[in-house]
Design an enzyme around this catalytic site. Structure first.
Site, PDB file in Angstrom:
ATOM      1  N   ASP A  92       0.810  -1.219   0.000  1.00  0.00           N
ATOM      2  CA  ASP A  92       0.000   0.000   0.000  1.00  0.00           C
ATOM      3  C   ASP A  92       0.841   1.265   0.000  1.00  0.00           C
ATOM      4  O   ASP A  92       0.337   2.355  -0.255  1.00  0.00           O
ATOM      5  CB  ASP A  92      -0.847   0.035   1.274  1.00  0.00           C
ATOM      6  CG  ASP A  92      -2.204  -0.602   1.083  1.00  0.00           C
ATOM      7  OD1 ASP A  92      -2.692  -0.615  -0.043  1.00  0.00           O
ATOM      8  OD2 ASP A  92      -2.752  -1.075   2.093  1.00  0.00           O
TER       9      ASP A  92
HETATM   10  C1  GLC Z   1      -1.378  -3.675   5.594  1.00  0.00           C
HETATM   11  C2  GLC Z   1      -2.644  -3.730   4.777  1.00  0.00           C
HETATM   12  C3  GLC Z   1      -2.504  -4.648   3.583  1.00  0.00           C
HETATM   13  C4  GLC Z   1      -1.252  -4.319   2.816  1.00  0.00           C
HETATM   14  C5  GLC Z   1      -0.034  -4.305   3.723  1.00  0.00           C
HETATM   15  C6  GLC Z   1       1.217  -3.851   3.007  1.00  0.00           C
HETATM   16  O1  GLC Z   1      -1.197  -4.861   6.281  1.00  0.00           O
HETATM   17  O2  GLC Z   1      -3.744  -4.135   5.564  1.00  0.00           O
HETATM   18  O3  GLC Z   1      -3.620  -4.543   2.735  1.00  0.00           O
HETATM   19  O4  GLC Z   1      -1.111  -5.259   1.790  1.00  0.00           O
HETATM   20  O5  GLC Z   1      -0.258  -3.428   4.791  1.00  0.00           O
HETATM   21  O6  GLC Z   1       1.177  -2.514   2.675  1.00  0.00           O
HETATM   22  C1  GLC Z   2      -0.484  -0.059   4.591  1.00  0.00           C
HETATM   23  C2  GLC Z   2       0.244   0.220   5.863  1.00  0.00           C
HETATM   24  C3  GLC Z   2      -0.666   0.895   6.811  1.00  0.00           C
HETATM   25  C4  GLC Z   2      -1.305   2.116   6.158  1.00  0.00           C
HETATM   26  C5  GLC Z   2      -1.962   1.740   4.855  1.00  0.00           C
HETATM   27  C6  GLC Z   2      -2.490   2.939   4.117  1.00  0.00           C
HETATM   28  O1  GLC Z   2      -1.505  -0.940   4.782  1.00  0.00           O
HETATM   29  O2  GLC Z   2       0.768  -0.962   6.432  1.00  0.00           O
HETATM   30  O3  GLC Z   2       0.067   1.312   7.908  1.00  0.00           O
HETATM   31  O4  GLC Z   2      -2.300   2.619   7.014  1.00  0.00           O
HETATM   32  O5  GLC Z   2      -1.010   1.123   4.060  1.00  0.00           O
HETATM   33  O6  GLC Z   2      -1.519   3.921   4.027  1.00  0.00           O
END
Ligand code: GLC
Ligand code: GLC
Length: 810
Positions: free
Chosen positions: A483
């Site tokens: 993300d």
């Molecule tokens: C968090 C989110 C997940 C994402 C991961 C890596 O665990 O819940 O959807 O793939 O972060 O960014």
């Molecule tokens: C990923 C991260 C989480 C963040 C999200 C959206 O899931 O692990 O910390 O809230 O991205 O930015």
């Protein structure tokens, strides 16, 4: 240092030191009413939705830590204490917290008095039950006072913690008999209230926080407790609470016990009142009557134990490693069920007022629970699919109450659609329920757009093909699994969302990770088509998958490892040419899981590079070198200080992908070595470093670049639970559900000579013994079913309830 120990017999973790490095919590409830409970009785309850129906209040980020919860106070002469130590923090003579499956028992003693709290949420009812037992173990009679306390939340947890000008005036309660009713907003639009009752008459009570705590008082020295009596207060506005007080005279050896229930009660709108302003308590009485005796309490506890025993019996392993056994047979499976219930909503790191259900998160979580609750998995798949957009894209999140896609965040996370294939395929392999593909499912929650689930998968598959970039690799959109890799966002202003700022669905930035996913899950899709006899389309899909595999080797290979991406300028991300972020974990794991480069040598090289550049003693970091500056073209990943979260943290979720990759290459020793590094039960001895619960996975462990290397964060709600369960059971132990039957193909350390598995599959319990006489890491040379040799391959399906299987590796 350890703070407790595992009791595998009882399926409990037993905490013996109350000041754990962080609150170590448990989840009570598995239907609609849930409670988070820490080892010192902190936590909160809610009904279905932690934001909209919060029953009790919890202050995150509070000081001292974890003050709100379900505390019992004891006043014994001048001495005031809690069996769970918090919030008074008086030193105890003994303390123990047993976190079990869906229940917890906290016992503390001081000056000859022992107090025990047994807490559980029974199956099928909306109530947190506590049985509090006070025992006088001293030689003399004692007069003591006991208090219970909860602070109600005014239902909407977001509003409750922000809208004080209104909330200080809305609180309402009622007290009748042994029951405190919290009925804020019931006079207007709510059809529900909370109850806080005891099964024995109390001596005094409070419902106003100020009366119980005293003006400027605190949970550490409540006025009512200090003076040995509550004020019988009725809250009007401000902060409604529930407190019961019992004055006890206990002879030496005598004990007293009381059942305390915190319930959520709904009333049909037309029947809310029985007289003007008199609330209808009928449903409350019914609930109270169900849980008012010790027999009822014990029965509820037994039902809960049966429920869990039953659920867990479907997969049971016996190896010579007790840590592996306890993770598979108890804790990893339990955590998978908690992620099923909670998604990412409510933990000690997720406030319950934040995100809804993630599309990709929910699809992946399913991999870990589909074998335990296939019917619920089916329902979940259909719910998720109904939020898919008509072009095959997906809303990144949906709301569990409405089950609608969340348009604030929208779509454009281009890995999302492929995860729908992953979970549907896992479901079919587990159940053989091909009919699910014929179910008519909405697109965009619009019944007019409904089509079959198979059509949903088709559009998922085509979505990738319709969104290719300059190298014919998939466009990344706002982000893929990571993300925080935001290649189209260019956020310059604090407070902007990293994901949804800027020209988010740019036409250039590409993801090698999604390419790997396309090969893996695209092939699963083609297999499904081929199984259904849709030949031509299947062949076409196989060709597209083959093509993508070639494209990865042509444009996604960096020489020693797989590239991560191309950014919005067509520049490489995750290449030796970069100054930082030269190599990333995700494409190495995913591409090899997809089989890319396995025959031609790239896969092995990539795994060697992972070992050399990303591996640490606590697991594999996400990328290396960590980014040391903020980079507009990369986004949130570079916003984290080096070593944390997605910027070179050990993101536990994708370590299993590399473990899977190692099993594909036949490296059982290495796969298990990696498995142990992030497995919480293997880290129990270093709890002072790891800090999160030794019985569940956390999302992230600080990487080698961080000053706090090895420190875990964000425990409980993480896709790590599902992926580690899957890699251990399918990759390492090798028990793989397949269309035609169970395939057994372990990849284990060469030192393991034998292990046994009981696996319930399509109604048959398989009792499997795996022997490894030659000490190999992979390979099966003989299979016997009920004593008869059968060809090496999937075990034939059978109508028998039980089957004995002997596997010989070699
Ligand atoms: C968090 C989110 C997940 C994402 C991961 C890596 O665990 O819940 O959807 O793939 O972060 O960014
Ligand atoms: C990923 C991260 C989480 C963040 C999200 C959206 O899931 O692990 O910390 O809230 O991205 O930015």
């Amino acid at each position: 240092m350890k703070f407790g120990h595992f009791d595998d017999q009882k399926k409990e973790y037993v905490i013996e030191k109350y000041a754990t490095p962080l609150p170590w919590i448990n989840y009570l409830g598995s239907d609609s009413f849930f409670t988070l409970l820490s080892n010192t009785a902190g936590g909160y309850s809610f009904y279905k939705d932690a934001r909209l129906r919060r029953v009790t209040r919890y202050r995150y980020n509070n000081l001292p830590l974890d003050q709100d919860g379900f505390h019992i106070y004891i006043k014994d002469g001048e001495s005031i204490w809690n069996p769970g130590w918090q919030p008074v923090q008086s030193e105890l003579d003994s303390y123990q917290c047993r976190h079990g499956l869906g229940y917890s028992v906290i016992t503390g003693s001081k000056n000859g008095i022992e107090a025990r709290q047994e807490l559980l949420v029974p199956k099928h009812d909306n109530i947190l039950l506590q049985r509090v037992t006070i025992r006088n173990n001293s030689t003399a009679a004692k007069d003591i006072d006991m208090f219970s306390f909860v602070e109600f939340c005014l239902w909407d947890a977001m509003d409750d913690s922000t809208n004080f000008q209104r909330n200080y005036s809305t609180g309402e309660v009622e007290v009748e008999g042994n029951v405190i009713y919290h009925k804020t907003e019931y006079r207007e639009r709510r059809d529900h209230y909370a109850i806080f009752y005891t099964n024995k008459p109390f001596d005094s009570f409070d419902t106003s926080r100020e009366s119980f705590m005293g003006l400027y008082g605190s949970p550490r020295n409540p006025q009512a407790v200090l003076q040995g009596r509550c004020g019988n207060s009725l809250a009007h506005g401000w902060q409604p609470v529930g407190a019961h007080h019992f004055h006890l005279h206990l002879e030496s050896g005598e004990s007293f016990s009381v059942i305390i229930g915190l319930g959520y009660v709904e009333v049909p709108v037309a029947e809310k009142f029985i007289a003007p302003s008199v609330i209808n308590k009928k449903n409350a009485y019914e609930l109270i009557n169900k849980y008012s005796t010790d027999e009822q309490f014990d029965q509820a506890m037994n039902n809960l134990k049966d429920f869990w025993d039953n659920l867990l019996a479907g997969f049971e392993v016996h190896t010579d490693n007790e840590i592996v056994n306890r993770m598979v047979n108890i804790w990893n499976a339990y955590q998978c069920m908690v992620t099923f219930n909670m998604s990412r909503s409510a933990s000690y790191f997720e406030s319950g007022i934040g995100r809804g259900m993630g599309f990709r998160d929910s699809c992946q979580d399913l991999l870990g629970f589909v074998h335990m609750i296939p019917e619920k998995a089916r329902e979940r798949i259909l719910d998720i699919a109904a939020t898919q957009k008509a072009d095959g894209g997906a809303y990144h999140q949906y709301q569990p109450l409405t089950k609608k896609g969340n348009s604030d965040i929208g779509g454009g996370f281009n890995d999302d659609p492929l995860w729908l294939i992953a979970c549907t395929d896992a479901y079919i392999r587990e159940t053989g329920d091909w009919d699910i593909l014929k179910e008519k499912v909405d697109f965009d929650n619009n019944p007019e757009l409904a089509d079959t689930l198979l059509e949903h998968l088709r559009r998922s598959f085509n979505y990738t093909l319709n969104n290719l970039g300059p190298h014919k690799l998939p466009l990344i959109g706002r982000a893929d699994w990571n993300d925080c890799l935001n290649l189209n966002c260019f956020s310059e202003h604090p407070g902007e969302s990293f994901q949804i700022t800027g020209p988010s669905e740019g036409p250039v930035a590409e993801s090698v990770f999604i390419a790997g996913m396309f090969v893996k899950y695209g092939r699963e899709y083609a297999n499904i088509l081929s199984h259904l006899g849709i030949r031509e389309e299947a062949d076409k899909a196989y060709r597209a998958v083959e093509q993508m595999s070639k494209t990865i080797l042509e444009s996604g290979w960096d020489g020693e490892w797989f590239l991560r991406a191309y950014d919005a300028f067509g520049q490489k991300v995750g290449s030796h040419e970069c100054d930082e972020g030269q190599i990333f974990i995700e494409p190495q794991g995913m591409c090899i899981m997809a089989g890319v480069g396995v025959e031609t040598g790239q896969a092995q090289k990539a795994l060697d590079s992972v070992k050399e550049r990303l591996d640490t003693r606590f697991g594999i970091v996400l990328n290396n070198p960590a980014y040391t500056t903020y980079r507009l073209n990369l986004g949130e990943i570079s916003s984290y200080p080096p070593g944390y979260k997605e910027n070179a943290g050990i993101f536990c979720h994708n370590n299993p992908w590399v473990i899977f990759a190692e099993t594909i290459m036949g490296h059982g020793d290495r796969a298990f070595e990696l498995y142990k590094k992030t497995c919480p039960a293997f880290l129990e001895e270093i709890s002072e470093i790891h800090r999160t619960e030794p019985y569940v996975y956390c999302q992230m462990v600080a990487g080698k670049d961080a000053p706090t290397f090895g420190e875990g964060k964000n425990s409980w709600l993480t896709g790590t639970a599902a992926w580690t369960f899957t890699v251990l059971t399918e990759g390492i132990l090798g028990i793989q559900p397949d269309y035609e039957g169970l395939t057994i193909n372990p990849c284990i350390p060469h030192t393991v000579r034998q292990f046994k598995v009981n696996r319930l599959f399509r109604g048959t319990m398989y009792h499997i013994t795996i022997d490894n006489p030659d000490g190999v890491e992979k390979g099966v040379r003989a299979i016997k079913v009920n004593g008869e040799s059968v060809p090496v391959g999937p075990l034939p399906l059978t109508a028998d309830k039980e089957v004995n299987v002997e596997i010989t590796m070699g």
